[in-house]
Design a protein around this motif. Structure first.
Motif, short mmCIF file in Angstrom:
data_model
loop_
_atom_site.label_atom_id
_atom_site.label_comp_id
_atom_site.label_asym_id
_atom_site.label_seq_id
_atom_site.Cartn_x
_atom_site.Cartn_y
_atom_site.Cartn_z
N SER A 134 89.40 48.22 33.04
CA SER A 134 90.53 47.05 32.82
C SER A 134 90.19 46.55 31.78
O SER A 134 91.05 46.20 30.86
CB SER A 134 90.53 46.31 34.11
OG SER A 134 90.92 47.01 35.15
N GLN A 135 89.04 45.85 31.56
CA GLN A 135 88.42 44.91 30.40
C GLN A 135 88.71 45.44 29.18
O GLN A 135 88.81 45.27 28.08
CB GLN A 135 87.18 44.28 30.61
CG GLN A 135 87.36 43.30 31.90
CD GLN A 135 88.28 42.37 31.63
OE1 GLN A 135 88.30 41.69 30.55
NE2 GLN A 135 89.18 42.05 32.54
N VAL A 136 88.18 46.84 29.32
CA VAL A 136 88.32 47.81 27.98
C VAL A 136 89.75 47.93 27.29
O VAL A 136 89.81 47.74 26.28
CB VAL A 136 87.76 49.35 28.23
CG1 VAL A 136 88.11 50.28 27.13
CG2 VAL A 136 86.22 49.21 28.31
N ALA A 137 90.69 48.31 28.19
CA ALA A 137 92.01 48.27 27.87
C ALA A 137 92.39 47.08 27.38
O ALA A 137 93.24 46.87 26.38
CB ALA A 137 92.82 48.58 29.13
N VAL A 138 92.24 45.70 28.19
CA VAL A 138 92.60 44.60 27.49
C VAL A 138 91.80 44.28 26.04
O VAL A 138 92.40 43.71 25.12
CB VAL A 138 92.24 43.52 28.63
CG1 VAL A 138 92.26 41.92 27.94
CG2 VAL A 138 93.14 43.61 29.78
N GLY A 139 90.53 44.86 26.02
CA GLY A 139 90.07 44.76 24.85
C GLY A 139 90.49 45.06 23.45
O GLY A 139 90.52 44.95 22.43
N VAL A 140 91.10 46.41 23.79
CA VAL A 140 91.82 47.35 22.68
C VAL A 140 92.91 46.46 22.20
O VAL A 140 93.23 46.37 21.01
CB VAL A 140 92.08 48.60 23.04
CG1 VAL A 140 93.24 49.21 22.36
CG2 VAL A 140 91.07 49.39 23.47
N ALA A 141 93.35 45.74 23.26
CA ALA A 141 94.75 44.83 22.89
C ALA A 141 94.31 43.67 22.13
O ALA A 141 94.98 43.36 21.01
CB ALA A 141 95.47 44.49 24.12
N SER A 172 92.41 56.38 25.17
CA SER A 172 92.65 57.72 25.70
C SER A 172 92.07 57.99 26.87
O SER A 172 92.71 58.40 28.20
CB SER A 172 91.91 58.74 24.91
OG SER A 172 91.89 60.07 25.51
N THR A 173 90.83 57.16 27.17
CA THR A 173 90.10 57.17 28.58
C THR A 173 91.02 56.28 29.62
O THR A 173 91.18 56.84 30.84
CB THR A 173 88.67 56.82 28.55
OG1 THR A 173 88.01 57.37 27.60
CG2 THR A 173 88.12 56.52 29.89
N TYR A 174 91.33 55.28 29.06
CA TYR A 174 92.27 54.32 30.28
C TYR A 174 93.45 55.15 30.63
O TYR A 174 93.83 55.33 31.64
CB TYR A 174 92.65 53.10 29.57
CG TYR A 174 93.25 52.28 30.43
CD1 TYR A 174 92.73 51.71 31.71
CD2 TYR A 174 94.70 52.16 30.16
CE1 TYR A 174 93.11 50.63 32.43
CE2 TYR A 174 95.47 51.27 31.40
CZ TYR A 174 94.77 50.59 32.52
OH TYR A 174 95.47 50.03 33.20
N SER A 175 94.21 55.60 29.74
CA SER A 175 95.47 56.40 29.93
C SER A 175 95.03 57.78 30.64
O SER A 175 96.16 57.94 31.66
CB SER A 175 96.20 56.55 28.54
OG SER A 175 96.40 55.60 27.82
N ARG A 176 94.27 58.39 30.58
CA ARG A 176 93.80 59.54 31.36
C ARG A 176 93.70 59.11 32.86
O ARG A 176 94.36 59.94 33.74
CB ARG A 176 92.79 60.17 30.61
CG ARG A 176 92.30 61.50 31.56
CD ARG A 176 91.03 62.38 31.18
NE ARG A 176 91.64 62.90 29.73
CZ ARG A 176 92.31 64.13 29.64
NH1 ARG A 176 92.72 64.36 30.68
NH2 ARG A 176 92.78 64.46 28.48
N LEU A 177 93.18 58.29 32.96
CA LEU A 177 92.88 57.78 34.44
C LEU A 177 94.09 57.49 34.98
O LEU A 177 94.45 57.96 36.26
CB LEU A 177 91.91 56.36 34.38
CG LEU A 177 91.46 55.71 35.84
CD1 LEU A 177 91.07 56.91 36.67
CD2 LEU A 177 90.90 54.40 35.96
N LEU A 178 94.84 56.60 34.34
CA LEU A 178 96.11 56.34 35.05
C LEU A 178 97.02 57.54 35.13
O LEU A 178 97.59 57.99 36.32
CB LEU A 178 97.08 55.50 34.19
CG LEU A 178 96.42 53.93 34.08
CD1 LEU A 178 97.49 52.90 33.42
CD2 LEU A 178 95.94 53.43 35.35
N LEU A 179 97.18 58.40 34.41
CA LEU A 179 98.08 59.40 34.34
C LEU A 179 97.31 60.57 35.39
O LEU A 179 98.41 61.24 36.15
CB LEU A 179 98.23 60.11 32.97
CG LEU A 179 98.92 59.32 31.97
CD1 LEU A 179 98.85 59.98 30.57
CD2 LEU A 179 100.45 59.36 32.25
#
Length: 196
Positions: A134-141, A172-179
């Motif tokens: 979660s923090q990685v996704a927020v970090g990209v933003a 990519s890693t974050y999106s893959r997990l959700l999908l």
């Protein structure tokens, strides 16, 4: 590729693939991180057109415009969270920021650390990994907010392709997990939805 003999084209393609590159269906060269995006599992989405649009844009600028690629990585995360929430019928604020969307999508899929029930060995490790993701996704933003081209910057920041590769790899890693979780017939969100 039409100007090359088939054997030469095949040999060139194999050499590129050995180095992690690939040619997409239109003959465009994809860098390793961009090629990884092309493999996102989109079958569970009713309309993945927005994801394809982000993937295409990121692939075009990955090595030539790192700031744009970072901006695209953030947009991919935002679009993925919104599409997952749409697919699950979960309402969200269209103007919500990325941290709120990340939290909402992970909760809806049963992937948020707060929603995980301890289920034995490794559960704390899984909880910590999901929290870090979660923090990685927020970090990209946040990276996009600091270095992206979208806020009328008054100074030019020199970023290299490695910065773009980092942001795109994280997205990519974050999106893959959700999908993958959305498509998984045994995913936690399906069990929760089936409970009375």
């Amino acid at each position: 590729h039409a100007d090359l003999p088939a054997a030469t084209y095949g040999q060139l393609k194999r050499h590129l693939e050995w180095d992690g590159y690939r040619l997409d269906a239109t003959g465009r060269l994809r860098t390793p991180p961009a090629a990884e995006l092309d493999a996102l599992p989109l079958a569970a989405l009713d309309d993945p057109a927005a994801i394809y649009d982000h993937i295409d844009r990121i692939g075009r600028v990955m090595d030539t415009d790192p700031a744009q690629a970072i901006s695209g990585a953030r947009a991919l995360i935002e679009a993925t969270t919104k599409l997952v929430l749409n697919q699950l019928g979960v309402a969200y604020d269209e103007h919500a920021d990325v941290p709120a969307l990340v939290k909402a999508a992970q909760k809806a899929l049963g992937l948020h650390p707060e929603t995980l029930a301890p289920t034995g060995k490794g559960s704390e490790t899984v909880r910590r990994i999901l929290s870090n993701l979660s923090q990685v996704a927020v970090g990209v933003a946040e990276l996009r907010n600091q270095y992206g081209p979208d806020h009328g910057r008054t100074q030019v920041t020199v970023l290299s392709p490695r910065h773009a590769h980092l942001a795109v790899g994280c997205a990519s890693t974050y999106s893959r997990l959700l999908l993958e979780t959305l498509a998984d017939p045994d995913a936690p969100w399906r069990r929760a939805a089936a409970s009375p």
